[in-house]
Scaffold this active site. Structure first.
Site, short mmCIF file in Angstrom:
data_model
loop_
_atom_site.label_atom_id
_atom_site.label_comp_id
_atom_site.label_asym_id
_atom_site.label_seq_id
_atom_site.Cartn_x
_atom_site.Cartn_y
_atom_site.Cartn_z
N HIS A 85 86.36 31.01 12.76
CA HIS A 85 85.69 29.88 12.09
C HIS A 85 86.72 28.78 11.87
CE1 HIS A 85 82.41 28.04 10.01
NE2 HIS A 85 82.98 28.06 8.83
N CYS A 141 67.81 14.34 -17.17
CA CYS A 141 67.70 15.46 -18.11
C CYS A 141 67.56 16.76 -17.31
CB CYS A 141 66.48 15.29 -19.01
SG CYS A 141 66.37 13.68 -19.81
N TYR A 191 68.86 10.62 -22.95
CA TYR A 191 70.01 11.06 -23.74
C TYR A 191 71.16 10.07 -23.61
CZ TYR A 191 67.82 15.70 -23.94
OH TYR A 191 66.98 16.76 -24.16
N ASP A 241 64.98 18.77 -17.00
CA ASP A 241 63.68 18.99 -16.35
C ASP A 241 62.93 17.71 -16.01
OD1 ASP A 241 64.04 21.79 -17.21
OD2 ASP A 241 63.67 20.91 -19.19
N LYS A 285 71.65 31.18 6.37
CA LYS A 285 72.11 31.71 5.08
C LYS A 285 71.65 30.80 3.94
CE LYS A 285 76.54 29.33 5.72
NZ LYS A 285 77.91 29.50 6.25
N ARG A 328 90.28 32.72 5.29
CA ARG A 328 89.18 33.16 4.45
C ARG A 328 88.94 34.64 4.71
NH1 ARG A 328 83.36 30.08 4.52
NH2 ARG A 328 83.24 30.93 6.63
N ARG A 361 77.28 28.46 16.57
CA ARG A 361 76.62 28.74 15.29
C ARG A 361 76.22 27.43 14.63
NH1 ARG A 361 81.49 31.89 14.90
NH2 ARG A 361 82.17 30.50 13.23
C1 LIG Z 1 78.12 28.62 7.29
C2 LIG Z 1 78.78 29.00 8.55
C3 LIG Z 1 78.46 28.33 9.75
C4 LIG Z 1 77.60 27.09 9.81
O1 LIG Z 1 78.42 25.98 9.51
P1 LIG Z 1 77.83 24.47 9.56
O2 LIG Z 1 79.03 23.63 9.28
O3 LIG Z 1 76.82 24.38 8.48
O4 LIG Z 1 77.28 24.28 10.91
C5 LIG Z 1 79.01 28.82 10.92
N1 LIG Z 1 79.83 29.89 10.91
C6 LIG Z 1 80.18 30.55 9.77
C7 LIG Z 1 81.10 31.71 9.85
C8 LIG Z 1 79.68 30.11 8.56
O5 LIG Z 1 80.03 30.75 7.43
#
Ligand SMILES: *Cc1c(COP(=O)(O)O)cnc(C)c1O
Length: 425
Positions: free
Chosen positions: A211, A358, A311, A360, A84, A182, A267
């Site tokens: 998660h 800055c 700046y 850029d 992602k 969530r 994951r």
């Molecule tokens: C982003 C995400 C992950 C990956 O998490 P990391 O901590 O970067 O390994 C896994 N599962 C879900 C649902 C996520 O949103």
């Protein structure tokens, strides 16, 4: 190696000049003065010809980190590469290809568009969407074979009905809320939820997941509670005769810290890109950061003692330094909060960044005094500077930037913006 198959070096950015000529020739100010370059000549100039700041992604590190995660799980366990947010800023297409070629089985994204981009690049691996999208996106899910997370009956039925109307199946991953609050169906409600939607013949539960909110935190009580609730939800589903499909829960922290969370698939996110998710797993695997950031010096000057730089002028020259400018700033993701709190590397030596960063551009200081045992630097316009990465024994990491900013590596890596060309090596 390269994930993109092309190139020995550069890819992943647009050509610098494409398409500009016709517009200029139509413009009255230029009438009678044809642009003296051919379109082809302009098209051959790359984004790196136009800009002296870029992000380099080492695909061999993505490969090695995928292999390191595979070693941490049992051979039959599937591995999802979470790509992602453009693979946390590393380039989703190249990183997906490398991860899939190195042992990943699944891809994980956060938005429908991210999945469509992967499909348009010809990637055919299963893609899970780790959130429930708007019901209006269902045709895209079906056409591009994207497996969404599901947790609301309204979405599930809209998804199923559209699929059924086209004689298709509607594969989904049931999201279970075990405590992070969530997304997801509350753990104690999963059987009831399935009863509400399961009658629909098009729906296919390909997976069930949760998660963890605290897998990377030192104390583990909240983690244990989430895991317990997840196991209860799985038992309840099975007792009700419902097959949960591919069960997955572990993010990077729990892959390397809690083997009891591996289930059927893990994951892998931040550790795919080379970062241990927390100090508890620092020694669990050798990971290699894949991202480097480079720039070339655009100006070098002697600044008399006492004169300010940038700046606010809250840095004053101590004399006997050269002040060098590089063309990247906070619009490129070099966060302003790092002003005066980070160093770059020139010819293997650390040079402190000085003055406010800055939008850029920003400046750094090269000490011109002779120091015993230290080679004297001679900075020149065009010299390559390491903003993140390694040069000789000197290394600047995204982790130390994140630490200085009081944030996590995810945010810093994703911050290095697409205004900088991405170079896959
Ligand atoms: C982003 C995400 C992950 C990956 O998490 P990391 O901590 O970067 O390994 C896994 N599962 C879900 C649902 C996520 O949103």
């Amino acid at each position: 190696m390269s994930g993109d198959g092309a190139f020995n070096g550069f890819t992943g950015y647009g050509k610098a000049g494409r398409g500009a000529l016709r517009h200029l020739e139509d413009d009255s100010e230029y009438r009678g003065a044809p642009v003296p370059f051919g379109q082809k000549e302009l098209d051959e100039l790359t984004a790196l010809d136009a800009r002296w700041a870029w992000v380099e992604v080492d695909q061999s590190a993505i490969r090695d980190n995928t292999i390191a995660a595979r070693k941490a799980i049992r051979p039959g366990t599937r591995l999802m590469a979470v790509v992602k947010a453009d693979a946390y800023g590393h380039g989703a297409i190249a990183c997906s290809r490398t991860a899939l070629a190195s042992g990943a089985d699944y891809l994980g994204v956060a938005t429908v568009q991210e999945a469509v981009e992967l499909r348009n690049a010809g990637i055919t691996a299963p893609i899970a969407l780790l959130a429930e999208p708007p019901a209006s996106s269902v045709p895209l899910l079906l056409a591009y074979r994207i497996e969404p997370a599901v947790y609301s009956p309204e979405f599930a039925l809209a998804y199923a009905e559209t699929a059924d109307a086209h004689n298709m199946k509607a594969p989904y991953h049931l999201a279970v809320n075990t405590g992070m609050n969530r997304i997801g169906v509350r753990a104690e409600d999963v059987v009831e939820f399935e009863r509400q939607v399961d009658f629909h013949r098009a729906l296919v539960q390909v997976g069930t997941f949760t998660h963890f909110a605290t897998a990377d935190c030192p104390e583990s009580l909240d983690f244990e509670i989430q895991l317990h609730r997840f196991n209860e939800a799985l038992s309840a589903l099975r007792s009700a005769g419902i097959d949960p499909g591919i069960v997955h829960a572990a993010n990077s922290a729990s892959i390397f810290r809690y083997p009891q969370t591996h289930f059927d698939m893990v994951r892998l996110g931040i550790s795919l890109y080379g970062f241990p998710a927390c100090k508890e797993v620092r020694d669990a695997a050798v990971l290699r950061p894949a991202m480097s950031v480079y720039a070339r010096i655009t100006a070098v000057k002697n600044v008399p003692v006492g004169e300010g730089v940038s700046y606010g002028m809250n840095y004053r020259s101590p004399g006997s330094v050269k002040i060098c400018t590089v063309p990247l700033g906070y619009a490129d993701g070099l966060r302003r909060g790092l002003s005066g709190r980070c160093s770059f590397v020139l010819d293997g030596q650390y040079c402190p960044q000085v003055g406010n960063i800055c939008m850029d551009q920003c400046m750094f200081e090269v000490d011109m005094r002779s120091r015993p045992g230290v080679a004297r630097l001679d900075p020149q316009v065009g010299d390559k500077v390491v903003i993140v990465g390694r040069s000789g024994d000197a290394v600047v990491t995204i982790s130390e930037m994140a630490h200085a900013l009081g944030t996590i590596e995810h945010e810093v890596a994703i911050g290095f913006s697409h205004r900088m060309p991405r170079v896959q090596v």
